[in-house]
Every structure is written in structure tokens, then in C-alpha cells.
Design an enzyme around this catalytic site. Sequence first.
Site, mmCIF file in Angstrom:
data_model
loop_
_atom_site.group_PDB
_atom_site.id
_atom_site.type_symbol
_atom_site.label_atom_id
_atom_site.label_comp_id
_atom_site.label_asym_id
_atom_site.label_seq_id
_atom_site.Cartn_x
_atom_site.Cartn_y
_atom_site.Cartn_z
ATOM 1 N N SER A 7 9.698 55.329 74.899
ATOM 2 C CA SER A 7 10.245 56.405 74.067
ATOM 3 C C SER A 7 9.119 57.235 73.493
ATOM 4 C CB SER A 7 11.070 55.816 72.925
ATOM 5 O OG SER A 7 11.283 56.828 71.961
ATOM 6 N N HIS A 32 11.744 58.175 78.006
ATOM 7 C CA HIS A 32 12.920 58.188 77.139
ATOM 8 C C HIS A 32 12.721 59.264 76.074
ATOM 9 C CE1 HIS A 32 16.487 56.250 75.377
ATOM 10 N NE2 HIS A 32 15.916 56.419 74.198
ATOM 11 N N ASP A 34 14.162 60.963 72.854
ATOM 12 C CA ASP A 34 15.087 60.747 71.731
ATOM 13 C C ASP A 34 15.346 62.041 70.971
ATOM 14 O OD1 ASP A 34 15.775 57.930 71.682
ATOM 15 O OD2 ASP A 34 13.661 57.545 71.239
ATOM 16 N N MET A 36 17.351 63.946 68.069
ATOM 17 C CA MET A 36 18.091 63.642 66.828
ATOM 18 C C MET A 36 18.341 64.918 66.030
ATOM 19 S SD MET A 36 15.922 60.381 65.535
ATOM 20 C CE MET A 36 15.478 59.033 66.630
ATOM 21 N N HIS A 65 18.201 60.751 75.509
ATOM 22 C CA HIS A 65 19.108 60.043 74.602
ATOM 23 C C HIS A 65 19.482 60.996 73.478
ATOM 24 C CE1 HIS A 65 19.578 56.415 71.607
ATOM 25 N NE2 HIS A 65 20.715 57.037 71.834
ATOM 26 N N MET A 67 21.150 61.871 70.279
ATOM 27 C CA MET A 67 21.761 61.341 69.051
ATOM 28 C C MET A 67 22.160 62.531 68.200
ATOM 29 S SD MET A 67 19.041 58.268 68.549
ATOM 30 C CE MET A 67 17.861 59.042 69.630
ATOM 31 N N MET A 136 22.669 50.028 72.109
ATOM 32 C CA MET A 136 21.688 50.132 71.020
ATOM 33 C C MET A 136 21.477 48.752 70.383
ATOM 34 S SD MET A 136 20.608 53.154 71.069
ATOM 35 C CE MET A 136 19.494 52.962 69.664
ATOM 36 N N GLY A 143 12.337 54.759 65.069
ATOM 37 C CA GLY A 143 11.603 53.763 65.840
ATOM 38 C C GLY A 143 11.125 52.659 64.908
ATOM 39 N N GLY A 144 10.615 51.585 65.481
ATOM 40 C CA GLY A 144 9.971 50.539 64.697
ATOM 41 C C GLY A 144 10.897 49.626 63.920
ATOM 42 N N ASP A 174 18.041 49.573 73.921
ATOM 43 C CA ASP A 174 17.110 50.424 73.164
ATOM 44 C C ASP A 174 16.994 49.976 71.712
ATOM 45 O OD1 ASP A 174 15.700 52.539 72.042
ATOM 46 O OD2 ASP A 174 17.219 54.067 72.475
ATOM 47 N N GLY A 196 9.432 51.931 72.303
ATOM 48 C CA GLY A 196 8.634 52.988 71.702
ATOM 49 C C GLY A 196 7.370 52.435 71.099
ATOM 50 N N SER A 197 7.487 51.917 69.872
ATOM 51 C CA SER A 197 6.307 51.430 69.150
ATOM 52 C C SER A 197 5.517 50.404 69.946
ATOM 53 C CB SER A 197 6.716 50.780 67.822
ATOM 54 O OG SER A 197 7.906 51.303 67.340
HETATM 55 C C1 DX5 Z 1 16.095 54.896 67.923
HETATM 56 C C2 DX5 Z 1 15.685 55.435 69.263
HETATM 57 C C3 DX5 Z 1 14.828 54.515 70.038
HETATM 58 C C4 DX5 Z 1 13.476 54.275 69.415
HETATM 59 C C5 DX5 Z 1 12.934 52.990 69.942
HETATM 60 O O1 DX5 Z 1 17.035 55.726 67.388
HETATM 61 O O2 DX5 Z 1 16.830 55.683 70.050
HETATM 62 O O3 DX5 Z 1 14.677 54.970 71.378
HETATM 63 O O4 DX5 Z 1 12.575 55.318 69.689
HETATM 64 O O5 DX5 Z 1 11.790 52.698 69.229
HETATM 65 P P1 DX5 Z 1 11.253 51.205 69.055
HETATM 66 O O6 DX5 Z 1 10.987 50.676 70.442
HETATM 67 O O7 DX5 Z 1 10.030 51.395 68.245
HETATM 68 O O8 DX5 Z 1 12.321 50.428 68.372
HETATM 69 ZN ZN ZN Z 2 16.544 56.057 72.217
#
Ligand code: DX5
Ligand code: ZN
Length: 215
Positions: A7, A32, A34, A36, A65, A67, A136, A143-144, A174, A196-197
Amino acid sequence: MAKIAPSILAADFARLGEDVKDICDRGIDYLHIDVMDGVFVPNISFGADVMKSLDRTAGAPYDVHMMIIEPDRYLEKFITDNTEFITVHYEACDDIGKTIEHIHKAGAKAGVSIKPGTAPEVLDDYLKDIDLILVMSVEPGFGGQKFMDSSLPKIEYYKKKRDEMGYDYVIEVDGGIGSGNAHLVRDAGADVIVAGSAVFRAADRSAEIKAIKGE
Ligand code: DX5
Ligand code: ZN
């Protein structure tokens, strides 16, 4: 073995192009993206112009993705030659069947995501038309966060349904996944793992990617 979709939310936005190129050179399967809107989730990330600025250097297809509420208003903007999947949230759509059809007509594969509080059965009537299911394993928005293992029976549910009914969607998961717990989602039946992280903050990104995939 699973595929991996890092991500870019966890990338260094001040040097996004270089950071994305670095990750693409390490054997990844998708990028990926994201998106938002600050309404469907309590955070704002970036829009289509930022994604498109990566088109020249992106070395992996986009897995977008979304959101956002009313994804039908914006999804075309996220379809470029690099886009493979447009994934919308079940909870954000009035008529998920129509939105799936819209994504297909617009020229992308259709993904549908469900939040941690949504039962997997809500997609039963649409499974035959869906190309990707995104389970999810955190509340979408950031993230994180910590991985929620309530996602595991949902992955198993969609795998069993696919086996029984002969569907051919991809199962993606995810949130909160890294080398330490990726085996849980692989064992449950995930085909693609978003991270992601764990990937972007790893001291050795290549090793982390391999470990998440289970190579
Ligand atoms: C959360 C996102 C994820 C996020 C994942 O809303 O959809 O894709 O970036 O990040 P990590 O892997 O750090 O949880
Ligand atoms: Zn995502």
C-alpha cells in the site's frame, strides 16, 4: 504462496515516485492505491491525479481501494492503462450489483470490500460477478493498525464458497499484516496480501516482501 500488494499509503509522499519505483523493483504483484474521502473513513489520502503521476514509473498494476461514498461518481478517473482492479466498499454502495456492472463497463476488474463489522454473506448474490473480494482486517482509514483475526473465518468462508460454486474471484486481505502474521491469512486462503507499514518501514524491504508472500 500468496501475492503481495504494497500500500503506497505508507510510502514517503515527499519522494513518492522514487519510493514506489524502489518497491516495484522488489518482486511485487500489485500496487495498492488507498483512496480516502474523509467521509466514508475519517481520513483523506490522495486523488486520481496523484495516482496518475505514478503511471510513468509504476512497475506493477494498480489495485485501487476506494474508501469513498458514492464511488460511481469517481471510479472512471482511477482507470488508466495500469489499473487492474477497482475495489469499492459494499457499505458505500446503494446497489452493489449496479456498481459492479459499472466497473466492468468502465474497463476494469471489479472488487468489493467489506469492513470488519460486515458479515461475509452479504455478498452471496454477487459472488459470480465479482473479480476480487477484499476482506478488511482493520477498520479502514489508517495504516499501522493492529490486525483483527476476525478476518480469518471470512477468508475461509469465501474460499469455501469459491470451491463449492466454482467462482473465480481473488481473495485479498488488508490491514495490520507483516512477516510475523502473514502465515495466518495465507493458511486461511488469502490469494493477495496488502501490506503498507510492514513493507515500506522494513529495514530489508525485499526480505519482508518474500516473507509475507511465503517464498
Ligand atoms: C487502511 C488501508 C490499508 C492500509 C494498510 O484503511 O486500506 O490498505 O494502508 O496499512 P498497514 O499494512 O500498515 O496496516
Ligand atoms: Zn487498502
